[in-house]
Design a protein around this motif. Structure first.
Motif, PDB file in Angstrom:
ATOM      1  N   THR A  28       0.827  -1.196   0.000  1.00  0.00           N
ATOM      2  CA  THR A  28       0.000   0.000   0.000  1.00  0.00           C
ATOM      3  C   THR A  28       0.870   1.258   0.000  1.00  0.00           C
ATOM      4  O   THR A  28       2.059   1.208   0.295  1.00  0.00           O
ATOM      5  CB  THR A  28      -0.908   0.013   1.237  1.00  0.00           C
ATOM      6  OG1 THR A  28      -0.098  -0.061   2.422  1.00  0.00           O
ATOM      7  CG2 THR A  28      -1.855  -1.168   1.211  1.00  0.00           C
ATOM      8  N   TYR A  51      -7.117  -1.687  14.696  1.00  0.00           N
ATOM      9  CA  TYR A  51      -8.021  -1.597  13.549  1.00  0.00           C
ATOM     10  C   TYR A  51      -9.067  -2.708  13.623  1.00  0.00           C
ATOM     11  O   TYR A  51      -8.750  -3.845  13.981  1.00  0.00           O
ATOM     12  CB  TYR A  51      -7.261  -1.780  12.227  1.00  0.00           C
ATOM     13  CG  TYR A  51      -6.051  -0.912  12.045  1.00  0.00           C
ATOM     14  CD1 TYR A  51      -6.127   0.294  11.352  1.00  0.00           C
ATOM     15  CD2 TYR A  51      -4.816  -1.303  12.550  1.00  0.00           C
ATOM     16  CE1 TYR A  51      -5.001   1.090  11.159  1.00  0.00           C
ATOM     17  CE2 TYR A  51      -3.689  -0.516  12.376  1.00  0.00           C
ATOM     18  CZ  TYR A  51      -3.792   0.676  11.683  1.00  0.00           C
ATOM     19  OH  TYR A  51      -2.671   1.454  11.506  1.00  0.00           O
ATOM     20  N   ASP A  53     -10.617  -5.427  11.724  1.00  0.00           N
ATOM     21  CA  ASP A  53     -10.032  -6.167  10.602  1.00  0.00           C
ATOM     22  C   ASP A  53     -11.118  -6.825   9.774  1.00  0.00           C
ATOM     23  O   ASP A  53     -11.758  -7.783  10.212  1.00  0.00           O
ATOM     24  CB  ASP A  53      -9.059  -7.220  11.144  1.00  0.00           C
ATOM     25  CG  ASP A  53      -8.397  -8.035  10.042  1.00  0.00           C
ATOM     26  OD1 ASP A  53      -8.548  -7.671   8.861  1.00  0.00           O
ATOM     27  OD2 ASP A  53      -7.732  -9.033  10.380  1.00  0.00           O
ATOM     28  N   TRP A 404      -9.525   4.181   0.865  1.00  0.00           N
ATOM     29  CA  TRP A 404      -8.846   3.227   1.729  1.00  0.00           C
ATOM     30  C   TRP A 404      -8.017   3.919   2.814  1.00  0.00           C
ATOM     31  O   TRP A 404      -8.120   3.548   3.989  1.00  0.00           O
ATOM     32  CB  TRP A 404      -7.962   2.274   0.908  1.00  0.00           C
ATOM     33  CG  TRP A 404      -7.357   1.183   1.733  1.00  0.00           C
ATOM     34  CD1 TRP A 404      -7.928   0.005   2.091  1.00  0.00           C
ATOM     35  CD2 TRP A 404      -6.057   1.196   2.349  1.00  0.00           C
ATOM     36  NE1 TRP A 404      -7.076  -0.732   2.876  1.00  0.00           N
ATOM     37  CE2 TRP A 404      -5.918  -0.028   3.047  1.00  0.00           C
ATOM     38  CE3 TRP A 404      -5.004   2.107   2.370  1.00  0.00           C
ATOM     39  CZ2 TRP A 404      -4.756  -0.346   3.767  1.00  0.00           C
ATOM     40  CZ3 TRP A 404      -3.850   1.784   3.087  1.00  0.00           C
ATOM     41  CH2 TRP A 404      -3.733   0.575   3.773  1.00  0.00           C
ATOM     42  N   LYS A 408      -8.548   3.648   6.913  1.00  0.00           N
ATOM     43  CA  LYS A 408      -7.441   3.242   7.787  1.00  0.00           C
ATOM     44  C   LYS A 408      -7.246   4.243   8.919  1.00  0.00           C
ATOM     45  O   LYS A 408      -7.036   3.855  10.078  1.00  0.00           O
ATOM     46  CB  LYS A 408      -6.155   3.105   6.973  1.00  0.00           C
ATOM     47  CG  LYS A 408      -4.969   2.613   7.796  1.00  0.00           C
ATOM     48  CD  LYS A 408      -3.674   2.607   6.994  1.00  0.00           C
ATOM     49  CE  LYS A 408      -3.147   4.018   6.780  1.00  0.00           C
ATOM     50  NZ  LYS A 408      -1.765   4.035   6.247  1.00  0.00           N
ATOM     51  N   PHE A 413      -9.547  -1.616   8.795  1.00  0.00           N
ATOM     52  CA  PHE A 413      -8.616  -2.252   7.865  1.00  0.00           C
ATOM     53  C   PHE A 413      -9.411  -2.987   6.797  1.00  0.00           C
ATOM     54  O   PHE A 413     -10.081  -3.984   7.067  1.00  0.00           O
ATOM     55  CB  PHE A 413      -7.711  -3.216   8.644  1.00  0.00           C
ATOM     56  CG  PHE A 413      -6.710  -3.967   7.821  1.00  0.00           C
ATOM     57  CD1 PHE A 413      -6.167  -3.435   6.653  1.00  0.00           C
ATOM     58  CD2 PHE A 413      -6.277  -5.228   8.226  1.00  0.00           C
ATOM     59  CE1 PHE A 413      -5.241  -4.132   5.914  1.00  0.00           C
ATOM     60  CE2 PHE A 413      -5.341  -5.937   7.507  1.00  0.00           C
ATOM     61  CZ  PHE A 413      -4.825  -5.393   6.338  1.00  0.00           C
ATOM     62  N   PRO A 416      -6.676  -3.488   0.380  1.00  0.00           N
ATOM     63  CA  PRO A 416      -6.202  -2.186  -0.082  1.00  0.00           C
ATOM     64  C   PRO A 416      -6.458  -1.846  -1.540  1.00  0.00           C
ATOM     65  O   PRO A 416      -5.866  -0.902  -2.051  1.00  0.00           O
ATOM     66  CB  PRO A 416      -4.695  -2.249   0.212  1.00  0.00           C
ATOM     67  CG  PRO A 416      -4.366  -3.687   0.162  1.00  0.00           C
ATOM     68  CD  PRO A 416      -5.566  -4.407   0.685  1.00  0.00           C
TER      69      PRO A 416
END
Length: 444
Positions: A28, A51, A53, A404, A408, A413, A416
């Protein structure tokens, strides 16, 4: 958020790994965050950032990061008894029996080490069984890093999509658009006697999430049967996630000749599998002549993790939980899009979800609230993606470079780029869904 630790790790990684990563989708911008550990439905990075997930290892973690005691115990017991043996173990038989008992088309199974290895072996098996060379795949599809399917182009005018693959591989690969029955019929009219198999995901999960139109898989089933070819379902992603224990083929009521598995079947450890009718799978050596072998195939730790994961899912209402949360998440995102980005499309089913940044369309009465199901009566039907090319025409740059990173920064998350699926796990909670929806509202 502070990312100093991840930046330093990435700096080190660039010196010893190409692009600083071991899988290209992890690269990323400007650099990836490095995960320190998982915690239920969350991951925590090298800087202590937490995060929600929804990547879940790109699909294998049906139960989340905190494995139930039964799964942990099985893994630890197998590991303590020795890493591997180069000989069969009982747990291989038990996991094969579980698959054969629950998946409609599966009578026999060969375990391998990855989804890629499964699809490579399935293509070789189809060619060996039929004595033919050509493989039909969907345009823009992905079936692992194998030479026969890393192609680009239309119909029989294909070329390798990566350097390092001889042109001769692409000569045997024919592409058709997903959901295009006429294209499939035309290809069989032209090449029917040379086609060994059609290889497709039941739901595209590697190129957006694209649901089949009604009757599409039935058409592929009829065409392959009529011309003596095989139908291969790549259920590496959908296997034991869509349709529960019967997988996606059970949902659609279409039985392929061969099914490839991965991800959830290994409970978070490296795995792949090829399943199907005995008369076909028995063509693998040593029972037959199609060579297939692997040092780590049927690894006892992986087999134990996969078996206990699937047993736990079967006995603890896991699918009811993850599918309900998936429905709530997709419906909530659809409500947000209706107000803030009516051109965009919510896709997915069961515990899979995604937003495709489509450029046209609007919400109206009767739209697919829980994710696009290719319903002709839906007001978005003409605009929702029908194949990989439709996803390519979406605003993929906006998704990757703006959306994205914004998610984040809010502690969510996601995969990506716009193509890979996102997943709900058994470890996610109502609070996670509510927090994620607030993040979507802000980022969109």
């Amino acid at each position: 958020m502070n990312y100093d630790g991840s930046r330093d790790l990435y700096d080190r990684a660039l010196s010893v790994m190409p692009g600083g990563v071991n899988s290209s989708v992890r690269a990323t911008q400007p650099y990836p965050f490095f995960v320190q550990k998982g915690d239920g439905g969350h991951v925590i990075d090298a800087d202590g950032n937490r995060y929600i997930d929804f990547v879940m290892g790109y699909g294998p973690l049906l139960l989340g990061h905190d494995l139930p005691e039964s799964v942990q115990s099985a893994v630890q017991r197998r590991a303590s008894e020795g890493p591997m043996y180069g000989a069969p173990t009982e747990v291989e038989v038990e996991l094969a029996e579980f698959l054969a008992r629950h998946v409609p088309s599966v009578e026999m199974v060969r375990f391998v080490n990855s989804g890629t290895e499964a699809t490579v072996s399935a293509v070789r098996l189809a060619r060996g069984y039929t004595g033919r060379d050509k493989i039909v795949i969907m345009e823009g599809s992905y079936h692992g890093a194998q030479e026969s399917t890393l192609v680009e182009g239309k119909r029989d005018e294909t070329a390798p999509s990566s350097p390092g693959i001889p042109e001769s591989f692409a000569e045997h690969t024919v592409t058709v658009p997903f959901n295009d029955e006429d294209a499939a019929r035309e290809v069989f009219e032209e090449h029917g006697e040379d086609i060994a198999a059609v290889l497709t995901e039941p739901i595209l999960g590697n190129h957006g999430i694209v649901h089949p139109v009604e009757g599409y898989h039935e058409t592929l089933r009829e065409l392959t049967a009529e011309h003596g070819a095989l139908l291969i379902f790549d259920e590496v992603i959908t296997g034991f996630r869509v349709g529960g224990l019967q997988c996606a083929q059970g949902t659609f009521g279409v039985e392929p000749d061969i099914t490839t598995f991965g991800k959830i079947v290994g409970g978070g450890f490296p795995v792949g599998a090829i399943g199907g009718k005995s008369e076909i799978i028995e063509q693998f050596t040593p029972a037959g002549d199609v060579f297939q072998s692997g040092t780590f195939s049927g690894h006892p730790v992986t087999m134990a993790a996969g078996l206990e994961t699937l047993r736990y899912a079967a006995e603890n209402d896991v699918y009811e939980h993850v599918n309900r949360l998936g429905e709530e998440l997709r419906s909530g995102i659809a409500d947000i899009l209706e107000d803030q980005a009516p051109n965009y499309t919510v896709v997915g089913t069961d515990s899979m979800f995604k937003v495709i940044f489509t450029r046209e369309g609007a919400f109206g009465d009767g739209h697919c609230e829980g994710g696009c199901t290719q319903n002709p009566s839906c007001p978005r039907y003409e605009h929702c993606p029908k194949n990989g090319a439709d996803v390519d025409r979406a605003e993929t740059e906006r998704w990757e470079r703006l959306f994205w990173p914004a998610m984040k920064e809010q502690g969510v998350f996601l995969t990506p780029n716009q193509f890979e699926s996102q997943f709900v796990s058994a470890a996610h909670t109502e609070a996670d869904i509510e927090e994620a929806l607030e993040a979507y509202k802000e980022a969109l």
